[in-house]
Design a protein around this motif. Sequence first.
Motif, short mmCIF file in Angstrom:
data_model
loop_
_atom_site.label_atom_id
_atom_site.label_comp_id
_atom_site.label_asym_id
_atom_site.label_seq_id
_atom_site.Cartn_x
_atom_site.Cartn_y
_atom_site.Cartn_z
N ARG A 175 16.00 -44.29 37.48
CA ARG A 175 17.05 -44.11 38.47
C ARG A 175 16.59 -43.27 39.65
O ARG A 175 17.40 -42.70 40.37
N GLY A 176 15.29 -43.21 39.84
CA GLY A 176 14.74 -42.61 41.05
C GLY A 176 14.43 -41.13 40.96
O GLY A 176 14.02 -40.53 41.97
N PHE A 177 14.61 -40.53 39.80
CA PHE A 177 14.27 -39.12 39.66
C PHE A 177 12.78 -38.97 39.38
O PHE A 177 12.17 -39.78 38.68
N ARG A 178 12.22 -37.91 39.92
CA ARG A 178 10.80 -37.60 39.70
C ARG A 178 10.70 -36.41 38.76
O ARG A 178 11.39 -35.40 38.94
N HIS A 179 9.86 -36.56 37.73
CA HIS A 179 9.63 -35.45 36.80
C HIS A 179 8.74 -34.42 37.48
O HIS A 179 7.63 -34.72 37.91
N LEU A 180 9.25 -33.21 37.63
CA LEU A 180 8.50 -32.15 38.29
C LEU A 180 7.58 -31.43 37.32
O LEU A 180 6.40 -31.21 37.60
N ARG A 181 8.13 -31.05 36.18
CA ARG A 181 7.35 -30.36 35.15
C ARG A 181 8.26 -30.16 33.95
O ARG A 181 9.48 -30.36 34.02
N THR A 182 7.66 -29.75 32.85
CA THR A 182 8.43 -29.40 31.66
C THR A 182 8.18 -27.93 31.35
O THR A 182 7.02 -27.50 31.23
N VAL A 183 9.26 -27.18 31.28
CA VAL A 183 9.20 -25.76 30.92
C VAL A 183 9.47 -25.68 29.43
O VAL A 183 10.57 -26.00 28.97
N ASP A 184 8.47 -25.25 28.67
CA ASP A 184 8.58 -25.27 27.21
C ASP A 184 8.89 -23.86 26.69
O ASP A 184 7.99 -23.07 26.41
#
Length: 200
Positions: A158-167
């Motif tokens: 749906r057009g969202f870009r994954h920036l990063r994952t904060v674990d």
Amino acid sequence: MHSNTLLHPLTLRRAVPADLGGVLTLLADTADWLHSRGIRQWPRGGFGPERIAPLIDSHVLYLVDDELRYLDFDEAAPPVATIALDSKADPEFWTPADRPRAALYVHKLAVARPWSGSGLGDALLDWAGATTHAVGLPWLRLDCAKSNPGLQEYYRKRGFRHLRTVDLPHRASGALFQRLARPALSTAFRDLTVPHLLSA
């Protein structure tokens, strides 16, 4: 948009305190469904009223109603869908370098199971993006479960870009997404959140 949204006229409106029970039911049903699929995104049984009532009191929680329910009104009937949209960037996820004030943030997006696959979630994201655009901000953002690749793929499509994952060990969420805010071409519901309609 699937046929049930055409057969059942829908209304988007701001939640009021009397809606709390219905929202809790919808979120609990959604959480139980997620748990049945092995996804620990939300607490089993949903959220307590202490988590949801402040969203209603702050006027940032919105509901989609099936207008046909008013023909045989049931005050306890849960809404068809819910979404919270606000300017509160979670400080555990969004850093000063992200320019947190440059976005609105989606929380508690849920669609009732009978409406799954209707495109209603897409329509609410489009509404949130259009609302963000209308207030002059460039980004619509959200965070979702680190361990839910299906949901992450849904947002990517749906057009969202994954920036990063904060674990963070104490947080199930932490996969951060954003997309440019833009006007919506059409809506699947009658929008009662427009200020001039609310004051009518």
